[in-house]
Write an enzyme that holds these catalytic residues in place. Structure first.
Site, PDB file in Angstrom:
ATOM      1  N   ASP A  98     105.623  28.825  54.538  1.00 46.23           N
ATOM      2  CA  ASP A  98     105.555  30.230  54.185  1.00 46.23           C
ATOM      3  C   ASP A  98     104.919  30.963  55.356  1.00 46.23           C
ATOM      4  OD1 ASP A  98     105.461  32.563  52.553  1.00 46.23           O
ATOM      5  OD2 ASP A  98     105.121  31.289  50.807  1.00 46.23           O
ATOM      6  N   ASP A 199     107.605  36.027  54.003  1.00 44.16           N
ATOM      7  CA  ASP A 199     107.070  36.869  52.939  1.00 44.16           C
ATOM      8  C   ASP A 199     107.458  38.343  53.171  1.00 44.16           C
ATOM      9  OD1 ASP A 199     105.076  36.763  50.665  1.00 44.16           O
ATOM     10  OD2 ASP A 199     104.085  38.260  51.916  1.00 44.16           O
ATOM     11  N   GLU A 250     111.937  36.678  51.899  1.00 42.24           N
ATOM     12  CA  GLU A 250     111.700  37.295  50.589  1.00 42.24           C
ATOM     13  C   GLU A 250     111.953  38.777  50.786  1.00 42.24           C
ATOM     14  OE1 GLU A 250     108.237  37.906  47.232  1.00 42.24           O
ATOM     15  OE2 GLU A 250     107.874  38.294  49.336  1.00 42.24           O
ATOM     16  N   HIS A 319     105.958  31.234  42.451  1.00 39.28           N
ATOM     17  CA  HIS A 319     104.538  31.445  42.157  1.00 39.28           C
ATOM     18  C   HIS A 319     104.233  32.878  41.713  1.00 39.28           C
ATOM     19  CE1 HIS A 319     105.261  33.034  46.081  1.00 39.28           C
ATOM     20  NE2 HIS A 319     104.071  33.621  46.089  1.00 39.28           N
ATOM     21  N   ASP A 320     105.221  33.779  41.781  1.00 37.75           N
ATOM     22  CA  ASP A 320     105.004  35.175  41.382  1.00 37.75           C
ATOM     23  C   ASP A 320     105.611  35.502  40.024  1.00 37.75           C
ATOM     24  OD1 ASP A 320     103.756  35.850  43.791  1.00 37.75           O
ATOM     25  OD2 ASP A 320     105.613  36.523  44.733  1.00 37.75           O
TER      26      ASP A 320
HETATM   27  O1  TEU Z   1     105.353  38.929  47.091  1.00 35.10           O
HETATM   28  C1  TEU Z   1     105.922  40.170  47.336  1.00 35.10           C
HETATM   29  C2  TEU Z   1     106.075  41.041  46.214  1.00 35.10           C
HETATM   30  O2  TEU Z   1     106.896  41.935  46.231  1.00 35.10           O
HETATM   31  C3  TEU Z   1     105.207  40.881  45.068  1.00 35.10           C
HETATM   32  O3  TEU Z   1     104.572  42.087  44.871  1.00 35.10           O
HETATM   33  C4  TEU Z   1     105.995  40.472  43.905  1.00 35.10           C
HETATM   34  O4  TEU Z   1     107.032  41.390  43.645  1.00 35.10           O
HETATM   35  C5  TEU Z   1     105.117  40.450  42.731  1.00 35.10           C
HETATM   36  O5  TEU Z   1     104.076  39.583  43.033  1.00 35.10           O
HETATM   37  C6  TEU Z   1     105.843  39.971  41.527  1.00 35.10           C
HETATM   38  O6  TEU Z   1     104.925  39.984  40.506  1.00 35.10           O
HETATM   39  C7  TEU Z   1     104.876  38.215  48.186  1.00 35.10           C
HETATM   40  C8  TEU Z   1     104.235  36.926  47.730  1.00 35.10           C
HETATM   41  O7  TEU Z   1     105.205  36.108  47.145  1.00 35.10           O
HETATM   42  C9  TEU Z   1     103.091  37.247  46.822  1.00 35.10           C
HETATM   43  O8  TEU Z   1     102.502  36.101  46.280  1.00 35.10           O
HETATM   44  C10 TEU Z   1     102.076  38.020  47.640  1.00 35.10           C
HETATM   45  O9  TEU Z   1     101.027  38.449  46.816  1.00 35.10           O
HETATM   46  C11 TEU Z   1     102.697  39.238  48.317  1.00 35.10           C
HETATM   47  O10 TEU Z   1     103.942  38.954  48.948  1.00 35.10           O
HETATM   48  C12 TEU Z   1     101.783  39.750  49.413  1.00 35.10           C
HETATM   49  O11 TEU Z   1     101.755  38.879  50.486  1.00 35.10           O
END
Ligand code: TEU
Length: 537
Positions: A98, A199, A250, A319-320
């Site tokens: 990542d 990311d 992403e 993870h999100d």
């Molecule tokens: O996520 C990007 C993002 O758009 C997030 O706001 C996502 O839509 C949201 O978490 C969904 O609930 C990336 C990473 O995957 C995330 O873990 C990080 O917190 C974020 O970038 C900042 O680096």
């Protein structure tokens, strides 16, 4: 037909904090990942995406990097990651790291020097004076709710942060910054990394800092989402550093056209993207405003993406996101539902990603109070919603259901104390109480388990050119049922998935190579959540 390795392999995402704790301090670590490589190999995994393992104060669990080249002591040290890379290579598992390029931690040396105007770091971040009458430099919102500017006393200016205030955005108009980023990426490639998950990559370039059109969330987004300058920057990264490695970006708020702009081979930008449209089919614009899950809507979005792009990623969890079984499957059908989703994931066209625990059908954590939800996004949204006077009962329910914390509870390796994740009782996130039934050890022994189903299915895919590389024709999406045919040089295979909790009549016939109901019973009916891969008539 392409022979690119990333089109042939099944990927698996590891969230290091909660995968496996090898030293009993309650937090997962790199040695824990290395220990589990043989488990992953047996599952049929060909590549790992490792969520950030770099030094970080962990406001956002590693997505706030304070040193790109140093491993977070919480997870181990650099030698341990080099060992992981070596062991993985021995098992022919590729590692994709990542990489967070949009922002760093405010504890990064670059930011600390930038605050003090020490060259060459002065302009590494996006600094602005207050606007007219002491107002913020612009009206942009941030991804976690709230404003995107914070005042720094030391420098006497505001800095931009599209996420938390501890995650200042980098300034890609600065050439020295770009050269340092490229040098750092080369450092990891030299160590044997096969690619990067980038990311929020489509927000790197800020076309302008003017006020945005006011919106319910993310005011200002039109100034930085997939803007023209981004394409220039990505082409440059491709030619200077990503030449021979795999990239998955992403990308937030992309439609099929924007995704094509980023991934078409001829454009030489990214190989694949993670898009969000299918993951947002059960909400309105932001995930806190939910609507009931509709399998037909969900499948139609997947079908649209399958038709539009020559190739892309496939995923239902990360993870999100909350756990797919808790989110998309009706209670009482979890076992069939998890398997139906696995058939979809592994038989559509694209590169499939499994998130840790998905292969055993892990579920959302049963949060009893909002205080238990440990996640910077959930906390910020909660505070923000208080300011907007959104009713507490609504937000509590929404956060518990859709919080990112749901997917971050420790991996359930066994039914014993702490789910076999850690020797410590004090784990970074609480272990889900259902580990007593849902765990790797128990599922390995049960021939009917979700885990054994995944194993069988991945094995079939790994040995089937038509499933890996075949073209796809979506024949129909109707009443929660999708039916499609893959075709590889005349070899054809069909798949049908009923993602609804009702029996559905079908007007096609499908025998079964693999089905989640064992032997198919009724020719022209699919049972609730019944899914099968077979030969078309
Ligand atoms: O996520 C990007 C993002 O758009 C997030 O706001 C996502 O839509 C949201 O978490 C969904 O609930 C990336 C990473 O995957 C995330 O873990 C990080 O917190 C974020 O970038 C900042 O680096």
């Amino acid at each position: 037909m392409s022979d690119k390795w990333w089109k042939k392999r099944v990927f698996y995402q590891v969230y290091p904090m909660s995968f496996k704790d090898s030293d009993g301090d309650g937090t997962g670590d790199i040695r824990g990942i290395t220990e589990k490589l043989t488990y992953l190999k047996e599952l049929g995994i060909g590549a790992l995406w490792l969520s950030p393992v770099y030094s970080s104060p962990m406001y956002d669990n590693g997505y706030d990097i304070s040193n790109y080249k140093k491993v977070n002591p919480l997870f181990g040290d650099n030698n341990e990651i080099y060992t992981l890379l070596e062991r993985a290579a021995e098992l022919d598992i590729k590692i994709v790291m990542d990489m967070v390029l949009n922002h760093t931690s405010d504890e990064h040396e670059w930011f600390q020097k930038s605050r003090r105007r020490i060259e060459p770091y002065t302009d590494f971040y996006i600094w602005r004076k207050a606007g007219e009458n002491g107002k913020l430099p612009n009206n942009w919102g941030n991804f976690f709710g709230g404003k995107s500017w914070t005042y720094d006393e030391l420098r006497g200016e505001y800095y931009l942060h599209l996420f938390n205030e501890h995650q200042p955005d980098l300034n890609y108009r600065n050439e020295i910054l770009i050269s340092k980023i490229i040098e750092m990426l080369k450092f990891w490639l030299k160590k044997g990394v096969s690619g990067f998950r980038l990311d929020v990559i489509n927000i790197l370039w800020k076309q302008s800092l003017s006020d945005g059109k006011p919106r319910a969330a993310l005011t200002g987004m039109e100034h930085y989402i997939s803007v023209s300058g981004l394409h220039v920057l990505l082409k440059r990264f491709r030619s200077e550093v990503f030449k021979d490695c795999y990239t998955v970006g992403e990308t937030v708020f992309v439609d099929t056209e924007r995704a094509k702009d980023l991934t078409l081979e001829s454009r030489a930008e990214l190989d694949t993207v993670f898009s969000f449209e299918h993951m947002e089919s059960d909400c309105f614009f932001v995930k806190w405003f939910m609507r009931p899950f509709s399998p037909t809507r969900f499948l139609n979005i997947l079908a649209k993406w399958q038709r539009a792009l020559p190739w892309n990623t496939l995923y239902f969890e990360n993870h999100d996101q909350p756990r797919s079984v808790s989110r998309f499957i009706k209670k009482g059908f979890e076992n069939e539902g998890a398997k139906a989703l696995s058939i979809l994931l592994l038989s559509l066209k694209g590169t499939p990603y499994i998130y840790q625990g998905q292969e055993i059908g892990m579920r959302n954590y049963p949060f009893s109070s909002i205080e238990e939800v440990k996640d910077v996004e959930s906390r910020s949204i909660w505070e923000f919603s208080r300011k907007l006077h959104i009713p507490k009962f609504y937000m509590k329910k929404a956060i518990k259901k859709s919080s990112r914390a749901n997917a971050r509870s420790p991996m359930q390796w066994s039914g014993g104390e702490g789910g076999g994740f850690s020797a410590s009782a004090d784990t970074c996130f609480p272990v889900c109480p259902d580990h007593v039934e849902i765990n790797v050890e128990a599922e390995e022994k049960n021939p009917d388990s979700v885990l054994n189903f995944y194993k069988k299915l991945i094995h079939i895919r790994n040995h089937s050119e038509v499933l890996k590389s075949g073209e796809i024709k979506i024949i129909s999406v109707r009443k929660g049922v999708i039916y499609y045919i893959r075709d590889y040089c005349g070899e054809r295979i069909a798949a049908a998935v009923n993602l609804s909790s009702r029996k559905r009549k079908i007007d096609f016939s499908i025998d079964n190579i693999i089905s989640n109901y064992g032997k198919r019973k009724t020719e022209n009916i699919l049972q609730p959540y019944e899914a099968a891969i077979g030969r078309p008539e």
